[in-house]
Each structure stands twice: as C-alpha cells, then as structure tokens.
Write a protein that holds these residues in place. Sequence first.
Motif, PDB file in Angstrom:
ATOM      1  N   ARG A   1     -82.007 -60.253  90.293  1.00  0.00           N
ATOM      2  CA  ARG A   1     -81.716 -58.930  89.761  1.00  0.00           C
ATOM      3  C   ARG A   1     -82.983 -58.353  89.125  1.00  0.00           C
ATOM      4  N   TRP A   2     -82.823 -57.162  88.527  1.00  0.00           N
ATOM      5  CA  TRP A   2     -83.917 -56.518  87.819  1.00  0.00           C
ATOM      6  C   TRP A   2     -83.552 -56.377  86.340  1.00  0.00           C
ATOM      7  N   LEU A   3     -84.592 -56.383  85.496  1.00  0.00           N
ATOM      8  CA  LEU A   3     -84.412 -56.083  84.082  1.00  0.00           C
ATOM      9  C   LEU A   3     -85.189 -54.812  83.761  1.00  0.00           C
ATOM     10  N   LEU A   4     -84.546 -53.920  83.005  1.00  0.00           N
ATOM     11  CA  LEU A   4     -85.118 -52.616  82.688  1.00  0.00           C
ATOM     12  C   LEU A   4     -85.503 -52.560  81.219  1.00  0.00           C
ATOM     13  N   ASN A   5     -86.721 -52.082  80.950  1.00  0.00           N
ATOM     14  CA  ASN A   5     -87.195 -51.925  79.581  1.00  0.00           C
ATOM     15  C   ASN A   5     -87.884 -50.568  79.428  1.00  0.00           C
ATOM     16  N   GLY A   6     -87.561 -49.873  78.358  1.00  0.00           N
ATOM     17  CA  GLY A   6     -88.195 -48.589  78.107  1.00  0.00           C
ATOM     18  C   GLY A   6     -87.399 -47.746  77.133  1.00  0.00           C
ATOM     19  N   GLU A   7     -87.933 -46.573  76.850  1.00  0.00           N
ATOM     20  CA  GLU A   7     -87.318 -45.638  75.901  1.00  0.00           C
ATOM     21  C   GLU A   7     -87.336 -44.245  76.508  1.00  0.00           C
ATOM     22  N   LYS A   8     -86.182 -43.600  76.535  1.00  0.00           N
ATOM     23  CA  LYS A   8     -86.067 -42.265  77.120  1.00  0.00           C
ATOM     24  C   LYS A   8     -85.505 -41.288  76.091  1.00  0.00           C
ATOM     25  N   TYR A   9     -85.942 -40.035  76.245  1.00  0.00           N
ATOM     26  CA  TYR A   9     -85.423 -38.973  75.389  1.00  0.00           C
ATOM     27  C   TYR A   9     -84.760 -37.916  76.264  1.00  0.00           C
TER      28      TYR A   9
ATOM     29  N   ASN B   1     -75.453 -49.750  83.734  1.00  0.00           N
ATOM     30  CA  ASN B   1     -74.173 -49.704  83.019  1.00  0.00           C
ATOM     31  C   ASN B   1     -74.438 -49.517  81.521  1.00  0.00           C
ATOM     32  N   THR B   2     -73.806 -48.515  80.928  1.00  0.00           N
ATOM     33  CA  THR B   2     -74.064 -48.210  79.516  1.00  0.00           C
ATOM     34  C   THR B   2     -73.392 -49.174  78.554  1.00  0.00           C
ATOM     35  N   LYS B   3     -72.449 -49.985  79.042  1.00  0.00           N
ATOM     36  CA  LYS B   3     -71.668 -50.837  78.151  1.00  0.00           C
ATOM     37  C   LYS B   3     -72.329 -52.183  77.875  1.00  0.00           C
ATOM     38  N   GLN B   4     -73.412 -52.482  78.562  1.00  0.00           N
ATOM     39  CA  GLN B   4     -74.054 -53.781  78.360  1.00  0.00           C
ATOM     40  C   GLN B   4     -74.895 -53.781  77.085  1.00  0.00           C
ATOM     41  N   ALA B   5     -75.184 -54.985  76.591  1.00  0.00           N
ATOM     42  CA  ALA B   5     -75.881 -55.132  75.316  1.00  0.00           C
ATOM     43  C   ALA B   5     -77.301 -54.589  75.360  1.00  0.00           C
ATOM     44  N   GLY B   6     -77.891 -54.506  76.529  1.00  0.00           N
ATOM     45  CA  GLY B   6     -79.277 -54.059  76.643  1.00  0.00           C
ATOM     46  C   GLY B   6     -79.465 -52.560  76.609  1.00  0.00           C
ATOM     47  N   VAL B   7     -78.401 -51.789  76.364  1.00  0.00           N
ATOM     48  CA  VAL B   7     -78.489 -50.326  76.324  1.00  0.00           C
ATOM     49  C   VAL B   7     -78.028 -49.824  74.962  1.00  0.00           C
ATOM     50  N   GLU B   8     -78.878 -49.034  74.310  1.00  0.00           N
ATOM     51  CA  GLU B   8     -78.533 -48.411  73.028  1.00  0.00           C
ATOM     52  C   GLU B   8     -78.748 -46.900  73.149  1.00  0.00           C
ATOM     53  N   ILE B   9     -77.689 -46.119  72.908  1.00  0.00           N
ATOM     54  CA  ILE B   9     -77.744 -44.657  73.021  1.00  0.00           C
ATOM     55  C   ILE B   9     -77.587 -44.065  71.635  1.00  0.00           C
ATOM     56  N   VAL B  10     -78.539 -43.237  71.218  1.00  0.00           N
ATOM     57  CA  VAL B  10     -78.558 -42.685  69.868  1.00  0.00           C
ATOM     58  C   VAL B  10     -78.446 -41.160  69.941  1.00  0.00           C
ATOM     59  N   ASP B  11     -77.508 -40.600  69.188  1.00  0.00           N
ATOM     60  CA  ASP B  11     -77.340 -39.147  69.131  1.00  0.00           C
ATOM     61  C   ASP B  11     -78.289 -38.582  68.070  1.00  0.00           C
TER      62      ASP B  11
ATOM     63  N   THR C   1     -82.370 -42.979  74.329  1.00  0.00           N
ATOM     64  CA  THR C   1     -81.716 -44.179  74.851  1.00  0.00           C
ATOM     65  C   THR C   1     -82.762 -45.277  75.013  1.00  0.00           C
ATOM     66  N   TYR C   2     -82.428 -46.455  74.496  1.00  0.00           N
ATOM     67  CA  TYR C   2     -83.326 -47.603  74.561  1.00  0.00           C
ATOM     68  C   TYR C   2     -82.772 -48.612  75.567  1.00  0.00           C
ATOM     69  N   PHE C   3     -83.661 -49.142  76.400  1.00  0.00           N
ATOM     70  CA  PHE C   3     -83.299 -50.168  77.364  1.00  0.00           C
ATOM     71  C   PHE C   3     -84.106 -51.424  77.040  1.00  0.00           C
ATOM     72  N   ARG C   4     -83.392 -52.502  76.731  1.00  0.00           N
ATOM     73  CA  ARG C   4     -84.037 -53.760  76.354  1.00  0.00           C
ATOM     74  C   ARG C   4     -83.475 -54.867  77.234  1.00  0.00           C
ATOM     75  N   ASP C   5     -84.200 -55.196  78.287  1.00  0.00           N
ATOM     76  CA  ASP C   5     -83.743 -56.181  79.273  1.00  0.00           C
ATOM     77  C   ASP C   5     -82.354 -55.832  79.803  1.00  0.00           C
ATOM     78  N   ALA C   6     -82.142 -54.557  80.065  1.00  0.00           N
ATOM     79  CA  ALA C   6     -80.869 -54.130  80.656  1.00  0.00           C
ATOM     80  C   ALA C   6     -80.826 -54.564  82.114  1.00  0.00           C
ATOM     81  N   ALA C   7     -79.746 -55.218  82.515  1.00  0.00           N
ATOM     82  CA  ALA C   7     -79.635 -55.775  83.862  1.00  0.00           C
ATOM     83  C   ALA C   7     -79.287 -54.684  84.874  1.00  0.00           C
ATOM     84  N   VAL C   8     -79.954 -54.750  86.039  1.00  0.00           N
ATOM     85  CA  VAL C   8     -79.724 -53.803  87.132  1.00  0.00           C
ATOM     86  C   VAL C   8     -79.600 -54.584  88.431  1.00  0.00           C
TER      87      VAL C   8
END
Length: 409
Positions: A150-158, A187-197, A212-219
């Motif tokens: 699989r792939w792991l995703l890391n990064g920060e988006k605005y 998938n937004t429900k996994q532990a590797g995804v944090e969404i901040v308003d 939105t922060y992605f920390r080893d989010a599985a893809v």
Amino acid sequence: MTETIANERTETAEATYERLAGRFRPVFERIAQGALDRELNRILPFEQVAWLNAAGFGKLRVPVEHGGDGVSFEHFFRLLIELAAADSSVAHLYRSHFAFVETVGLEGEAFARRWYPRIVAGEIFGNAATEKAGNALGTTNTKLVRDGGRWLLNGEKYYTTGSIFAEWIAVMASTDGIEGRQYAVVNTKQAGVEIVDDWDGFGQQLTGTGTTYFRDAAVEPADVIERKPSSTHEPAFFQLVLLAVLAGIGNAALADAKILVRNRKRTFNTGTGELFRNDPLILQLVGQLSAKVFAAESVVLTAARELDAAADKSLPLDDVQRYVRGEAAVEKAQIVVPELVLEATGQLFDVTGASATSKGKALDRHWRNARTVATHNPTVFKARTIGDYEVNGTTPEGLHSIGDAPSKS
C-alpha cells in the motif's frame, strides 16, 4: 405503462427540471430556515448535509446505469443555485464531491465500479489540493511513499473545503517513482487523518474549509490516480460550481431585499413620503438588483448548456474542441458573474435604512460570501486568457495548480 413511457418521452425540459427540483425543494426549505442562526453562531451544517445525502443529492451526476440520476449539467447547476440561495455554504461544500463524481466518470469502468456504489449509498468526498506555502507552482509537498502493498500519505493541506463532512478526500500528492502529481483517495475516518475547522475568512464561514493533516494515512494502490494538466471538462466544472454558488447568493440577497421593502414602515422626509413598497425610486433599485441577479444566473446556465454540448457525443467535435467549448464558456462567465453579484449584494443596503446593518440580521453575509467566493480564481487572469483565445486562437488553460512563483535570478 405504455402511457407513462409516452408521457416521459414527451415531457418538456422544464417539466423534467421541475420534477427533479420537487424532490429537493422541501429539503432546501428546511436548510434555509436555520441558515441565519447557523451564520450567527458558527454552527457547521452537519445535519443539513445528512438531509441532502439521505435525499440522494450527491448522486445527481452519477449515470443512471450506475444507480444515479444522470442529470444534465444545466439541471445540476440550476439545482445547485437553488441550494445556494437557501445556504451558500452548504452548496459550496459539495463542490469537491461533485468534482470527484466527474473524475470517476473519466477514470474507466473498474474505477467506476469501485466508487459509484459508494456515492449512490450517500458517501461524499472532500478535496485537499492546496498548500499554504512552500510548494512550487505545479508541485506539492504532500508525499505518497510505499509501505509494502500500500501507500502512506504525509502532508498538510489548507482550503480543504467540505472534507470535514466527508467520508473520503481526494488529495493532491507527489508519489515516489511516479512523475508529476497524483490524486490519493483517502478515508477520513482513519487515525492518520486530522481535519481542523480553522478557516478564518470573513465569508463562507460554514463550508468546513480549513487545514487537514495526513500522518501515515493509508491509501490502497487502486485509489492512487494519475493526474496531468487537464484537457477535460473538470477544471471548468470545478469553477462553474463557484459561479452557481454566486448566483444563489444573489438570489438570497434579492429575497431579503423584497422582504425588507415590503415590510418597512418608516420613511424619510427627503423621499416621496410613501411606504417603501410604493416608492418609485426604491422599486427602481429593487428592479435593478433583480436584473443583475437574473443576468448572473442566466450566464451560469448558458455556460452549463455549453458543458452539455461539449459532452454531447452526437456532435462532431474532437477532444480539443469539446474542451475549449466548455472551458471558454466558463471563463467568460467568470469575468462577469462575480461583478454582477457583488453589485447586487451591495445594492441590498440601498433599498432600506441603517437598520439593515444590524449584526443580528447578518445581511452583510451575502456580500461577504460573494466576495469570498469571487476571490477563488482571479477574474483578471480569465479576461486575459479569453482575450488571447479570441484574438490569437490560443487554447484556454484551466486552473489546475496553485503554488509559489519561480524566483528569478
């Protein structure tokens, strides 16, 4: 049964639209009832999104053979304008979802079989393309790296509009061993995804826009899509959603103007002494406001019809001609629609007195929302592009990337 089929075949386009809109107008009315309270108290519309999903709003553009409604671009954007008039933030937050639905239709049958059923079931999609700073134009600092199968995703988006309401996010990323940029469906429900308003703009405050922060989010490998500068209708569609939102804001401002004028009892000694509802000068102002809103909506729907024509396989157009027909129409619309709606939302305050500026009425939200939407894609660039197209025949380039300009040595 035969009579029913015959009636459907002879149904006018307007009757078809009214039948479609009739399914959703009760939901739109419920959404409109709480719009002011949500604005005043910064209440994100999770409940309202759930109502729309339950009503099947998210599957409007899914082909009929895959369980959707398969509606035309014109009818889709007309319906979106109605929703934006009820609550512009709710209409706006679906932008990324419907853009992903268009992407699914371009990615082949296997991809369609994977994602259309989820869309039909009511799952929606957010978007994470933009980074605040540090990425060169045409690149992204968000990375996909291999981790076994699989792939792991890391990064920060605005500006991840709509993602806080969504089950999935389409994330623009760079991938080890693959040239260019890709979309990773996460998938937004996994532990590797944090969404901040944490959106602090003065308008469109309830779209869930933020970081939105992605920390080893599985893809999964099947959910990584090769993306190139688009020669399809996707950029035009993405921008026309914003113009439909603007047209809806204009309609909301007109609705408030009519209520203000009808109900106002006080007047000025410098006027005619009549009630505002009978004062010819006030009625002239409302007429001007109405005409601007009508013009804005008409331009949006004309551009939508051009997208329908570009997608019509019975027309003898090659791929470039199809792309240009839709892209040029939307870019022309981008030049004029924001100006019309900003004028209309400002003119709202000319049809009444100082009482309209009460914070409790939040009438300024129409202008603030319109101004915010209008900043998304600077019209000056579109005017230049269309001028170059008209004079020199240069193919318009849709917006597909934002980043730091290259430094000059």
